[in-house]
Design a protein around this motif. Structure first.
Motif, PDB file in Angstrom:
ATOM      1  N   GLY A 146      -6.022   2.150   1.544  1.00  0.00           N
ATOM      2  CA  GLY A 146      -5.746   0.953   2.664  1.00  0.00           C
ATOM      3  C   GLY A 146      -6.244  -0.063   3.162  1.00  0.00           C
ATOM      4  O   GLY A 146      -5.223  -1.189   3.028  1.00  0.00           O
TER       5      GLY A 146
ATOM      6  N   PHE B  62       0.412  -1.548  -0.073  1.00  0.00           N
ATOM      7  CA  PHE B  62      -0.118  -0.233  -0.253  1.00  0.00           C
ATOM      8  C   PHE B  62       1.115   0.725   0.066  1.00  0.00           C
ATOM      9  O   PHE B  62       0.561   2.210  -0.253  1.00  0.00           O
ATOM     10  CB  PHE B  62      -1.164   0.171   1.325  1.00  0.00           C
ATOM     11  CG  PHE B  62      -1.457   1.291   1.603  1.00  0.00           C
ATOM     12  CD1 PHE B  62      -2.829   2.537   0.164  1.00  0.00           C
ATOM     13  CD2 PHE B  62      -1.317   1.954   2.840  1.00  0.00           C
ATOM     14  CE1 PHE B  62      -3.126   3.045   1.179  1.00  0.00           C
ATOM     15  CE2 PHE B  62      -2.587   2.756   2.683  1.00  0.00           C
ATOM     16  CZ  PHE B  62      -2.752   3.737   1.973  1.00  0.00           C
TER      17      PHE B  62
ATOM     18  N   THR C   6      -6.091  -3.411   1.355  1.00  0.00           N
ATOM     19  CA  THR C   6      -4.961  -4.356   1.016  1.00  0.00           C
ATOM     20  C   THR C   6      -5.120  -4.956   2.675  1.00  0.00           C
ATOM     21  O   THR C   6      -4.587  -5.964   2.835  1.00  0.00           O
ATOM     22  CB  THR C   6      -3.581  -3.293   1.064  1.00  0.00           C
ATOM     23  OG1 THR C   6      -3.986  -2.169   2.442  1.00  0.00           O
ATOM     24  CG2 THR C   6      -4.245  -2.713  -0.432  1.00  0.00           C
TER      25      THR C   6
END
Length: 438
Positions: free
Chosen positions: A433, A404, A436
């Motif tokens: 984010g 990320f 992920t």
């Protein structure tokens, strides 16, 4: 754009398997064991050579080979070695990579060592802990402070105040001081008539898209939170966080006290070079950067604590751990080495040589690091130590960070360039984010 190395590392981490056996350690003649200890700092190797000499003297059947792998290659190589089952016996572990390695079973549980976590800085312990168990022995820590050019301060007739403060609306001593230190080619300051923001000779501050030393500190000092809990979710898309990020941008585009983002945005930013060249008066930097900055600066360097925000001062602390490879051929010897590295003797040695603040708590241990820099480099680093006793926070302890981070940098580059708003940036970053996180 994500680099091939990072894409490879992220993909390889997802495939980590410990079905392969062995490590890079070997058995020498006469029954001696040779352990491989991998690090990424060539300068620290000099200090660690002395540490290992003391360890080997006390443990004559164990030899330690220190292997230096530059940061740019370290994680890709470590990931590949772990996949192949040939990782080094002991290696440095950093907070943002820890979740990936520990959840994939690469790291050995260090509970058998019986280390007392209360004796180490709590943030460093937290960044090496998973499911209540320690998987990295707290080695050392570093954190950002304000490096400043004492010559530029003297030239402006100014002194660094005891405390710097900031607020999203620009009030506080930081912006005020930065204005006085910012001068255009005609000698005018940003608050004076005729000031030319396109022809600035010296900047008062360096505001950049750098998470650890910049905007994460603004967020936490303004009441925002990066994550809800370790191994949790990103939460910095609230108004307090957006205001904090905007403040970092305002230092550039509104107050004109910092170099433009076109010069400082990663991956090719020149912020450190500008400070070393005397073009910037105040530069937020981790103390670990001092060995690389101080030798190239032809001016006297001062150190101040990070500014206090509306919620006080909250500064990032980055602690390293010494990890044992879960499939080391020599687990007992590797554990013995890590226990020694976590000891007062080893950590005092590194502090006294000026390499790092020890993971162990205690001014008597940390003072060696302070004394080294004061006596040999004429730099007072005690503000870093004082800052570490206040409110501190870790880099996000979440899975998925390694894949990320390049995207996060790209999003915030757009914010610092003024192409999207800070609110848009934090919303996009948190959404992407959290997608992920496994």
């Amino acid at each position: 754009m994500t680099s091939p190395r990072i894409r490879f590392a992220a993909a390889a981490l997802a495939l980590l398997s410990l079905t392969a056996c062995g490590s890079s350690g070997d058995k020498s003649e006469g029954g001696n064991v040779t352990l491989t200890y991998r690090i990424w700092d060539e300068q620290q190797k000099v200090g660690l050579d002395k540490v290992m000499a003391a360890f080997e003297k006390a443990n004559p059947t164990i030899k330690v080979k220190i292997e230096v792998m530059p940061w740019e290659e370290y994680w890709t190589k470590l990931t590949a070695d772990a996949v192949a089952g040939s990782a080094p016996d002991v290696f440095w572990m950093q907070v943002t990579y820890f979740p990936e390695f520990v959840t994939k079973g690469v790291l050995a549980d260090l509970s058998p060592l019986g280390l007392d976590g209360a004796k180490y800085h709590p943030n460093v312990v937290a960044s090496n802990t998973y499911n209540g168990k320690l998987y990295g022995a707290p080695k050392d820590w570093g954190m950002p402070g304000i490096l400043y050019n004492k010559d530029l301060f003297k030239k402006a007739g100014l002194e660094m105040p005891d405390k710097l403060t900031w607020a999203p609306d620009g009030s506080g001593t930081l912006v005020e001081l930065a204005r006085k230190l910012t001068v255009d080619e005609a000698g005018k300051h940003p608050d004076e008539a005729g000031f030319n923001a396109d022809k600035i000779k010296t900047y008062g501050f360096s505001s950049t898209n750098h998470s650890q030393t910049q905007w994460m500190n603004w967020i936490e000092s303004n009441g925002g939170k990066l994550i809800d809990k370790p191994f949790g979710k990103y939460t910095f898309n609230d108004d307090a966080s957006a205001q904090a990020v905007q403040f970092g941008v305002d230092l550039i585009s509104k107050y004109h006290v910092s170099p433009p983002a076109t010069q400082t945005n990663p991956p090719t930013g020149k912020a450190a070079d500008m400070f070393k060249a005397g073009q910037v008066a105040m530069y937020p930097a981790n103390n670990a950067l001092l060995p690389f900055v101080a030798p190239e600066a032809d001016f006297e360097i001062g150190v101040a604590m990070m500014p206090e925000g509306p919620k006080g001062r909250s500064a990032n602390i980055n602690g390293l751990g010494d990890a044992v490879y879960a499939k080391s051929k020599h687990p007992d010897e590797a554990m013995k080495l890590v226990k020694y590295l976590a000891s007062e003797e080893a950590q005092k040695s590194m502090a006294d040589q000026g390499y790092s603040f020890p993971g162990l708590i205690g001014d008597d241990l940390a003072q060696g690091y302070v004394d080294f820099w004061k006596n040999t480099k004429k730099i007072d680093v005690s503000p870093y130590l004082e800052e570490s006793k206040g409110t501190t926070f870790n880099m996000p302890i979440v899975t998925g960070w390694t894949g990320f981070e390049p995207k996060l940098v790209s999003i915030f580059n757009e914010v610092y360039l003024g192409k999207i708003t800070a609110k848009q940036g934090v919303e996009q970053a948190v959404t992407e984010g959290n997608a992920t996180i496994k």
